[in-house]
Motif scaffolding. Sequence first.
Motif, PDB file in Angstrom:
ATOM      1  N   PHE A 181      41.155  22.283   3.553  1.00 35.34           N
ATOM      2  CA  PHE A 181      40.943  23.873   3.776  1.00 35.34           C
ATOM      3  C   PHE A 181      41.675  24.943   3.434  1.00 35.34           C
ATOM      4  O   PHE A 181      41.518  25.594   2.536  1.00 35.34           O
ATOM      5  CB  PHE A 181      40.885  24.021   5.089  1.00 35.34           C
ATOM      6  N   ASN A 182      43.617  24.385   2.905  1.00 34.96           N
ATOM      7  CA  ASN A 182      44.573  24.716   2.994  1.00 34.96           C
ATOM      8  C   ASN A 182      44.860  24.949   0.946  1.00 34.96           C
ATOM      9  O   ASN A 182      45.016  25.676   0.585  1.00 34.96           O
ATOM     10  CB  ASN A 182      45.856  24.018   3.510  1.00 34.96           C
ATOM     11  N   THR A 183      43.725  23.819   0.642  1.00 33.21           N
ATOM     12  CA  THR A 183      44.164  23.165  -0.574  1.00 33.21           C
ATOM     13  C   THR A 183      42.959  24.548  -1.231  1.00 33.21           C
ATOM     14  O   THR A 183      43.241  25.421  -2.548  1.00 33.21           O
ATOM     15  CB  THR A 183      44.058  21.631  -1.249  1.00 33.21           C
ATOM     16  N   ALA A 184      41.744  24.019  -0.604  1.00 26.35           N
ATOM     17  CA  ALA A 184      40.446  25.303  -0.985  1.00 26.35           C
ATOM     18  C   ALA A 184      41.232  26.326  -0.757  1.00 26.35           C
ATOM     19  O   ALA A 184      40.685  27.169  -2.721  1.00 26.35           O
ATOM     20  CB  ALA A 184      39.237  24.938  -0.144  1.00 26.35           C
ATOM     21  N   LEU A 203      35.576   7.405  12.973  1.00 30.07           N
ATOM     22  CA  LEU A 203      34.937   8.196  12.034  1.00 30.07           C
ATOM     23  C   LEU A 203      33.977   9.311  13.000  1.00 30.07           C
ATOM     24  O   LEU A 203      34.096  10.292  12.701  1.00 30.07           O
ATOM     25  CB  LEU A 203      34.005   7.469  11.400  1.00 30.07           C
ATOM     26  N   ASN A 204      33.733   8.237  14.257  1.00 28.14           N
ATOM     27  CA  ASN A 204      33.133   9.839  14.238  1.00 28.14           C
ATOM     28  C   ASN A 204      34.142  10.681  15.686  1.00 28.14           C
ATOM     29  O   ASN A 204      33.608  12.138  15.648  1.00 28.14           O
ATOM     30  CB  ASN A 204      32.203   8.464  15.685  1.00 28.14           C
ATOM     31  N   TRP A 205      34.958  10.776  15.759  1.00 28.88           N
ATOM     32  CA  TRP A 205      35.652  11.214  16.904  1.00 28.88           C
ATOM     33  C   TRP A 205      35.879  12.428  15.537  1.00 28.88           C
ATOM     34  O   TRP A 205      36.651  13.419  15.411  1.00 28.88           O
ATOM     35  CB  TRP A 205      37.162  10.719  17.598  1.00 28.88           C
ATOM     36  N   SER A 206      36.544  11.708  14.392  1.00 29.78           N
ATOM     37  CA  SER A 206      37.651  12.379  13.553  1.00 29.78           C
ATOM     38  C   SER A 206      35.930  13.651  13.179  1.00 29.78           C
ATOM     39  O   SER A 206      36.536  14.769  13.006  1.00 29.78           O
ATOM     40  CB  SER A 206      36.912  11.897  11.973  1.00 29.78           C
ATOM     41  N   ALA A 207      34.646  12.953  12.329  1.00 26.01           N
ATOM     42  CA  ALA A 207      34.167  14.086  11.894  1.00 26.01           C
ATOM     43  C   ALA A 207      33.668  15.307  13.852  1.00 26.01           C
ATOM     44  O   ALA A 207      33.772  16.508  12.886  1.00 26.01           O
ATOM     45  CB  ALA A 207      32.548  13.860  11.385  1.00 26.01           C
ATOM     46  N   SER A 208      33.003  14.627  14.572  1.00 22.07           N
ATOM     47  CA  SER A 208      32.691  15.865  15.789  1.00 22.07           C
ATOM     48  C   SER A 208      33.550  16.338  16.437  1.00 22.07           C
ATOM     49  O   SER A 208      33.844  18.391  16.517  1.00 22.07           O
ATOM     50  CB  SER A 208      32.661  14.267  17.262  1.00 22.07           C
ATOM     51  N   LEU A 209      35.159  15.945  16.530  1.00 21.73           N
ATOM     52  CA  LEU A 209      36.061  17.042  17.050  1.00 21.73           C
ATOM     53  C   LEU A 209      36.830  17.859  16.236  1.00 21.73           C
ATOM     54  O   LEU A 209      37.357  18.597  16.076  1.00 21.73           O
ATOM     55  CB  LEU A 209      37.961  15.656  17.400  1.00 21.73           C
ATOM     56  N   SER A 210      36.303  17.616  14.523  1.00 18.66           N
ATOM     57  CA  SER A 210      36.927  18.372  13.191  1.00 18.66           C
ATOM     58  C   SER A 210      35.885  19.733  13.579  1.00 18.66           C
ATOM     59  O   SER A 210      36.388  20.840  12.918  1.00 18.66           O
ATOM     60  CB  SER A 210      37.342  17.721  12.851  1.00 18.66           C
ATOM     61  N   TRP A 211      34.457  19.238  13.849  1.00 13.70           N
ATOM     62  CA  TRP A 211      33.392  20.075  14.044  1.00 13.70           C
ATOM     63  C   TRP A 211      33.737  21.172  15.028  1.00 13.70           C
ATOM     64  O   TRP A 211      33.687  22.479  14.492  1.00 13.70           O
ATOM     65  CB  TRP A 211      32.176  19.287  14.622  1.00 13.70           C
ATOM     66  N   VAL A 212      34.747  21.011  16.172  1.00 10.47           N
ATOM     67  CA  VAL A 212      34.892  22.173  17.247  1.00 10.47           C
ATOM     68  C   VAL A 212      35.946  22.707  16.625  1.00 10.47           C
ATOM     69  O   VAL A 212      35.924  23.796  16.862  1.00 10.47           O
ATOM     70  CB  VAL A 212      34.950  20.920  18.999  1.00 10.47           C
ATOM     71  N   PHE A 213      36.917  21.772  16.057  1.00 13.30           N
ATOM     72  CA  PHE A 213      37.821  23.000  15.715  1.00 13.30           C
ATOM     73  C   PHE A 213      37.781  24.424  15.013  1.00 13.30           C
ATOM     74  O   PHE A 213      37.811  24.719  15.129  1.00 13.30           O
ATOM     75  CB  PHE A 213      39.090  22.342  15.028  1.00 13.30           C
ATOM     76  N   TRP A 214      37.254  23.628  13.923  1.00 13.95           N
ATOM     77  CA  TRP A 214      36.691  24.961  12.234  1.00 13.95           C
ATOM     78  C   TRP A 214      35.301  25.397  12.887  1.00 13.95           C
ATOM     79  O   TRP A 214      35.470  26.695  12.989  1.00 13.95           O
ATOM     80  CB  TRP A 214      36.015  23.705  11.712  1.00 13.95           C
ATOM     81  N   ALA A 220      42.830  13.107  15.625  1.00 15.44           N
ATOM     82  CA  ALA A 220      44.158  13.854  14.736  1.00 15.44           C
ATOM     83  C   ALA A 220      43.852  13.183  13.577  1.00 15.44           C
ATOM     84  O   ALA A 220      43.875  14.176  12.422  1.00 15.44           O
ATOM     85  CB  ALA A 220      45.402  12.940  15.184  1.00 15.44           C
ATOM     86  N   PHE A 221      43.796  12.526  12.859  1.00 14.98           N
ATOM     87  CA  PHE A 221      43.156  12.318  11.449  1.00 14.98           C
ATOM     88  C   PHE A 221      42.387  13.527  11.019  1.00 14.98           C
ATOM     89  O   PHE A 221      42.540  14.217   9.847  1.00 14.98           O
ATOM     90  CB  PHE A 221      42.211  11.080  10.753  1.00 14.98           C
ATOM     91  N   GLY A 222      40.987  13.243  11.329  1.00 11.79           N
ATOM     92  CA  GLY A 222      40.016  14.567  11.334  1.00 11.79           C
ATOM     93  C   GLY A 222      40.634  15.597  11.481  1.00 11.79           C
ATOM     94  O   GLY A 222      40.114  16.019   9.932  1.00 11.79           O
ATOM     95  N   VAL A 223      40.762  15.745  12.016  1.00 14.13           N
ATOM     96  CA  VAL A 223      41.824  17.643  12.151  1.00 14.13           C
ATOM     97  C   VAL A 223      43.103  17.526  11.409  1.00 14.13           C
ATOM     98  O   VAL A 223      42.046  19.294  10.276  1.00 14.13           O
ATOM     99  CB  VAL A 223      42.097  18.089  13.481  1.00 14.13           C
ATOM    100  N   ALA A 224      44.062  16.638  11.137  1.00 13.85           N
ATOM    101  CA  ALA A 224      45.032  16.645  10.013  1.00 13.85           C
ATOM    102  C   ALA A 224      44.254  17.345   8.421  1.00 13.85           C
ATOM    103  O   ALA A 224      44.570  17.485   7.209  1.00 13.85           O
ATOM    104  CB  ALA A 224      45.593  15.881   9.523  1.00 13.85           C
ATOM    105  N   ILE A 225      43.114  15.955   8.045  1.00 10.77           N
ATOM    106  CA  ILE A 225      42.567  15.708   6.742  1.00 10.77           C
ATOM    107  C   ILE A 225      41.994  17.189   6.346  1.00 10.77           C
ATOM    108  O   ILE A 225      41.296  17.502   5.613  1.00 10.77           O
ATOM    109  CB  ILE A 225      41.476  14.633   6.918  1.00 10.77           C
ATOM    110  N   SER A 226      41.003  18.003   6.975  1.00 11.23           N
ATOM    111  CA  SER A 226      40.238  18.951   7.087  1.00 11.23           C
ATOM    112  C   SER A 226      40.842  20.624   7.111  1.00 11.23           C
ATOM    113  O   SER A 226      40.629  20.963   6.263  1.00 11.23           O
ATOM    114  CB  SER A 226      38.745  18.827   7.479  1.00 11.23           C
ATOM    115  N   THR A 227      42.208  20.298   7.904  1.00 11.16           N
ATOM    116  CA  THR A 227      43.119  21.071   7.284  1.00 11.16           C
ATOM    117  C   THR A 227      43.636  21.473   6.103  1.00 11.16           C
ATOM    118  O   THR A 227      44.052  22.411   5.918  1.00 11.16           O
ATOM    119  CB  THR A 227      44.132  21.022   8.757  1.00 11.16           C
TER     120      THR A 227
END
Length: 200
Positions: free
Chosen positions: A152-155, A10-21, A142-149
């Motif tokens: 985003f696309n759905t919104a 969960l930490n890597w999911s949140a942190s690396l998604s944050w960096v990407f966005w 991988a899951f964090g960036v994929a799920i957040s994407t």
Amino acid sequence: MAVILAIAFLNWSASLSWVFWVQLYCQNCLLLTPAKTMIRFIPMFIVGCLCNFFIAMLIARLPLVIFAVSGTLLTAFAGILFALIDPSATYWAFGFPSAVLVVFGCDFVYASGTIFIAKIALHHEQSVAGALFQTMTQLGTAFGVAISTIVFNTAALLAALFLWNMGIVGDEKIIRHTDSDQIKTVLPGSDDSKIPAISA
């Protein structure tokens, strides 16, 4: 061991998604160059080094729970802080505190988690336990960036379907930020990726 693996995921999911966005936000919304965007990530490097030094000094004195809980809460707060960002505010109001806080989760959980796994695993299972920990961090990315994407696309799709030409979505928008030297005008029905930024 399963709990620390889930926390690392969960930490890597949140942190690396944050960096990407945040990278996309700086370049696409604030119209910053890649070099100016990179400068906004420098506090992450400095605070990450300080966190690792702090962990090295205190890992033998404090339990894993302290590091895991504090790191996870600070990373979550960084994500919430950036989600509530005011685009017209300066970098120091939202971006800097968020960049400082987001690294605590990864650094605290990674350092204390690897030592914890090495301590609880049997001698002949330490390599497998370490590999599981590494795998969970990579899967979290991988899951964090994929799920957040996907979110985003759905919104974006829902906004395009239900809010097109209504209120602020259909109005002309001028994007100007205090940290950028460029402005961009976006007209209704235009693809803003094709409109070049105009120097102010």
